[in-house]
Design a protein around this motif. Sequence first.
Motif, PDB file in Angstrom:
ATOM      1  N   LEU A  38      50.940  46.385  54.669  1.00 18.68           N
ATOM      2  CA  LEU A  38      49.728  45.716  55.133  1.00 18.68           C
ATOM      3  C   LEU A  38      49.110  46.483  56.293  1.00 18.68           C
ATOM      4  O   LEU A  38      49.806  46.976  57.183  1.00 18.68           O
ATOM      5  N   MET A  39      47.806  46.591  56.287  1.00 19.66           N
ATOM      6  CA  MET A  39      46.986  47.229  57.310  1.00 19.66           C
ATOM      7  C   MET A  39      47.063  48.752  57.290  1.00 19.66           C
ATOM      8  O   MET A  39      46.532  49.407  58.186  1.00 19.66           O
ATOM      9  N   ASP A  40      47.704  49.333  56.261  1.00  9.84           N
ATOM     10  CA  ASP A  40      47.522  50.767  56.020  1.00  9.84           C
ATOM     11  C   ASP A  40      46.084  50.981  55.553  1.00  9.84           C
ATOM     12  O   ASP A  40      45.431  50.062  55.046  1.00  9.84           O
ATOM     13  N   LYS A  41      45.580  52.208  55.700  1.00 12.37           N
ATOM     14  CA  LYS A  41      44.227  52.548  55.259  1.00 12.37           C
ATOM     15  C   LYS A  41      44.273  53.138  53.844  1.00 12.37           C
ATOM     16  O   LYS A  41      45.141  53.960  53.533  1.00 12.37           O
ATOM     17  N   ALA A  42      43.343  52.704  53.017  1.00 11.75           N
ATOM     18  CA  ALA A  42      43.239  53.243  51.662  1.00 11.75           C
ATOM     19  C   ALA A  42      42.314  54.452  51.642  1.00 11.75           C
ATOM     20  O   ALA A  42      41.345  54.537  52.395  1.00 11.75           O
ATOM     21  N   SER A  43      42.626  55.390  50.747  1.00 14.37           N
ATOM     22  CA  SER A  43      41.818  56.597  50.596  1.00 14.37           C
ATOM     23  C   SER A  43      41.896  57.046  49.142  1.00 14.37           C
ATOM     24  O   SER A  43      42.840  56.708  48.423  1.00 14.37           O
ATOM     25  N   GLY A  44      40.890  57.801  48.686  1.00  8.86           N
ATOM     26  CA  GLY A  44      40.956  58.411  47.366  1.00  8.86           C
ATOM     27  C   GLY A  44      40.447  57.543  46.233  1.00  8.86           C
ATOM     28  O   GLY A  44      40.506  57.952  45.076  1.00  8.86           O
ATOM     29  N   GLU A  45      39.944  56.367  46.515  1.00  6.84           N
ATOM     30  CA  GLU A  45      39.295  55.500  45.526  1.00  6.84           C
ATOM     31  C   GLU A  45      38.047  54.942  46.200  1.00  6.84           C
ATOM     32  O   GLU A  45      38.131  54.254  47.216  1.00  6.84           O
ATOM     33  N   SER A  46      36.875  55.231  45.637  1.00  7.28           N
ATOM     34  CA  SER A  46      35.607  55.015  46.333  1.00  7.28           C
ATOM     35  C   SER A  46      35.427  53.588  46.835  1.00  7.28           C
ATOM     36  O   SER A  46      34.924  53.368  47.947  1.00  7.28           O
ATOM     37  N   THR A  47      35.842  52.580  46.064  1.00  5.11           N
ATOM     38  CA  THR A  47      35.606  51.197  46.477  1.00  5.11           C
ATOM     39  C   THR A  47      36.550  50.748  47.585  1.00  5.11           C
ATOM     40  O   THR A  47      36.282  49.750  48.261  1.00  5.11           O
ATOM     41  N   LEU A  48      37.648  51.497  47.796  1.00  3.20           N
ATOM     42  CA  LEU A  48      38.642  51.103  48.791  1.00  3.20           C
ATOM     43  C   LEU A  48      38.685  52.025  49.999  1.00  3.20           C
ATOM     44  O   LEU A  48      39.203  51.630  51.053  1.00  3.20           O
ATOM     45  N   THR A  49      38.172  53.220  49.877  1.00  2.00           N
ATOM     46  CA  THR A  49      38.333  54.226  50.921  1.00  2.00           C
ATOM     47  C   THR A  49      37.855  53.725  52.279  1.00  2.00           C
ATOM     48  O   THR A  49      36.755  53.185  52.412  1.00  2.00           O
ATOM     49  N   GLY A  50      38.729  53.903  53.280  1.00  4.32           N
ATOM     50  CA  GLY A  50      38.408  53.505  54.645  1.00  4.32           C
ATOM     51  C   GLY A  50      38.713  52.056  54.967  1.00  4.32           C
ATOM     52  O   GLY A  50      38.543  51.635  56.115  1.00  4.32           O
ATOM     53  N   LYS A  51      39.165  51.290  53.990  1.00  5.20           N
ATOM     54  CA  LYS A  51      39.441  49.871  54.210  1.00  5.20           C
ATOM     55  C   LYS A  51      40.926  49.638  54.493  1.00  5.20           C
ATOM     56  O   LYS A  51      41.792  50.381  54.040  1.00  5.20           O
ATOM     57  N   ASN A  52      41.199  48.554  55.228  1.00  2.00           N
ATOM     58  CA  ASN A  52      42.574  48.130  55.467  1.00  2.00           C
ATOM     59  C   ASN A  52      43.131  47.447  54.215  1.00  2.00           C
ATOM     60  O   ASN A  52      42.443  46.647  53.580  1.00  2.00           O
ATOM     61  N   ILE A  53      44.371  47.750  53.881  1.00  2.16           N
ATOM     62  CA  ILE A  53      45.041  47.098  52.759  1.00  2.16           C
ATOM     63  C   ILE A  53      45.565  45.740  53.225  1.00  2.16           C
ATOM     64  O   ILE A  53      46.291  45.651  54.216  1.00  2.16           O
ATOM     65  N   ASN A  54      45.201  44.675  52.514  1.00  2.00           N
ATOM     66  CA  ASN A  54      45.558  43.313  52.929  1.00  2.00           C
ATOM     67  C   ASN A  54      46.456  42.583  51.941  1.00  2.00           C
ATOM     68  O   ASN A  54      46.896  41.464  52.227  1.00  2.00           O
ATOM     69  N   TYR A  55      46.708  43.183  50.784  1.00  4.63           N
ATOM     70  CA  TYR A  55      47.556  42.548  49.777  1.00  4.63           C
ATOM     71  C   TYR A  55      48.233  43.635  48.959  1.00  4.63           C
ATOM     72  O   TYR A  55      47.588  44.613  48.566  1.00  4.63           O
ATOM     73  N   VAL A  56      49.541  43.459  48.724  1.00  6.81           N
ATOM     74  CA  VAL A  56      50.311  44.407  47.914  1.00  6.81           C
ATOM     75  C   VAL A  56      51.177  43.608  46.949  1.00  6.81           C
ATOM     76  O   VAL A  56      51.888  42.679  47.356  1.00  6.81           O
ATOM     77  N   LYS A  57      51.115  43.969  45.674  1.00  8.79           N
ATOM     78  CA  LYS A  57      51.973  43.356  44.657  1.00  8.79           C
ATOM     79  C   LYS A  57      52.563  44.463  43.804  1.00  8.79           C
ATOM     80  O   LYS A  57      51.832  45.236  43.187  1.00  8.79           O
ATOM     81  N   VAL A  58      53.890  44.522  43.768  1.00  6.02           N
ATOM     82  CA  VAL A  58      54.602  45.534  42.989  1.00  6.02           C
ATOM     83  C   VAL A  58      55.341  44.819  41.862  1.00  6.02           C
ATOM     84  O   VAL A  58      56.091  43.871  42.110  1.00  6.02           O
ATOM     85  N   VAL A  59      55.110  45.265  40.631  1.00  9.71           N
ATOM     86  CA  VAL A  59      55.723  44.651  39.453  1.00  9.71           C
ATOM     87  C   VAL A  59      56.507  45.711  38.703  1.00  9.71           C
ATOM     88  O   VAL A  59      55.982  46.796  38.420  1.00  9.71           O
ATOM     89  N   GLY A  60      57.764  45.408  38.380  1.00  8.35           N
ATOM     90  CA  GLY A  60      58.593  46.355  37.656  1.00  8.35           C
ATOM     91  C   GLY A  60      59.170  45.744  36.394  1.00  8.35           C
ATOM     92  O   GLY A  60      59.443  44.542  36.339  1.00  8.35           O
ATOM     93  N   GLY A  61      59.332  46.566  35.370  1.00 11.48           N
ATOM     94  CA  GLY A  61      59.889  46.090  34.108  1.00 11.48           C
ATOM     95  C   GLY A  61      60.220  47.251  33.204  1.00 11.48           C
ATOM     96  O   GLY A  61      60.301  48.414  33.643  1.00 11.48           O
ATOM     97  N   GLY A  62      60.345  46.956  31.923  1.00 10.63           N
ATOM     98  CA  GLY A  62      60.735  47.975  30.957  1.00 10.63           C
ATOM     99  C   GLY A  62      59.730  49.101  30.816  1.00 10.63           C
ATOM    100  O   GLY A  62      60.090  50.209  30.397  1.00 10.63           O
TER     101      GLY A  62
END
Length: 315
Positions: A272-296
């Motif tokens: 949380l609160m890391d900065k996003a880069s490399g994707e135009s709609t997110l670049t320069g914004k703070n990350i406020n939600y993270v969801k990691v899903v794992g499976g087969g």
Amino acid sequence: MDCILQLDVDMGSGTAVRVFGRCLGFVFEKALYVPYTRFSGVFYEDGVSDISALDVVGVRVRLGGTEIHSGLADEVSIERFGRGYKVRVSSRGYTLLLAQNEPYPRINTNVTLKSLCQANLTSAYISYEDPTPVVGNIYINEGSTVWEAAVAYCIKATGLYPFVSGLNTVRMTAGTQRVIDYSGVKKLSVVSALDSRYLLSDVYMKELGDTYPYEAHDASAARMGIVRTRYYPLDMQWLYDPQVGLQHKLDYSNKGVRKVGMTYMGWLGEDLMDKASGESTLTGKNINYVKVVGGGKGITTTVMCYDDRYGQKEV
């Protein structure tokens, strides 16, 4: 990338550790405005289990060698299945305790984030950003939680909203803010979303008499034709400046109303609160939600950036 489950087990004479490395599926989440991380998963082992779910006292999780979760054993089951057994777990991080305990109602004087919380809750599993500014007085209302007291402190000290960073660390600033570069990932989707169901338009707070002289209004609600009005009694928690408290109620109703995000293959270890880069709609914004899903089919990660009052404040 392996997901490893570690269960702490009360053996009577002490605590033992059992490790499970064959993960059938898991979900890990953390978000601004939620005072804890969440993990659920299913694991399989051959043979017969040498422990009972009744004796599990703690849950820890590692992903790709990094410990991502440490928390309460909310729900655990161990089930015989074929030639082995399945372990199902659901756990919330230890910072949940901040939202489940009521502090002693009083005025807390000359406190930092750490001293305020530790004076009202003792837990060896929770740590705090330190140092933080000393605040003269934080009034704790009867029936409020330690987390609500932490919110009041952070708003008064810096105007920021607290969040859970790393393993059960409560912060209000990002510290050394990482920049996460998404330019090289395999993007599965990019999304923009609106959720205005709880957005307030007009809020008022009473003073000691019978009038409501303090007021705040949300221009974005007005543009959407939303009329949701609230009248609040004078809140002693915000007695030092009722207008600040009232504005916080309005700002909090704006949480996550507008957000942009993406889902990609893999996991880059963002917090949380890391900065996003490399994707135009997110670049320069703070990350406020993270969801990691794992499976087969591997691991996917969803990140969201909230375009709201607290999510994109410089921290």
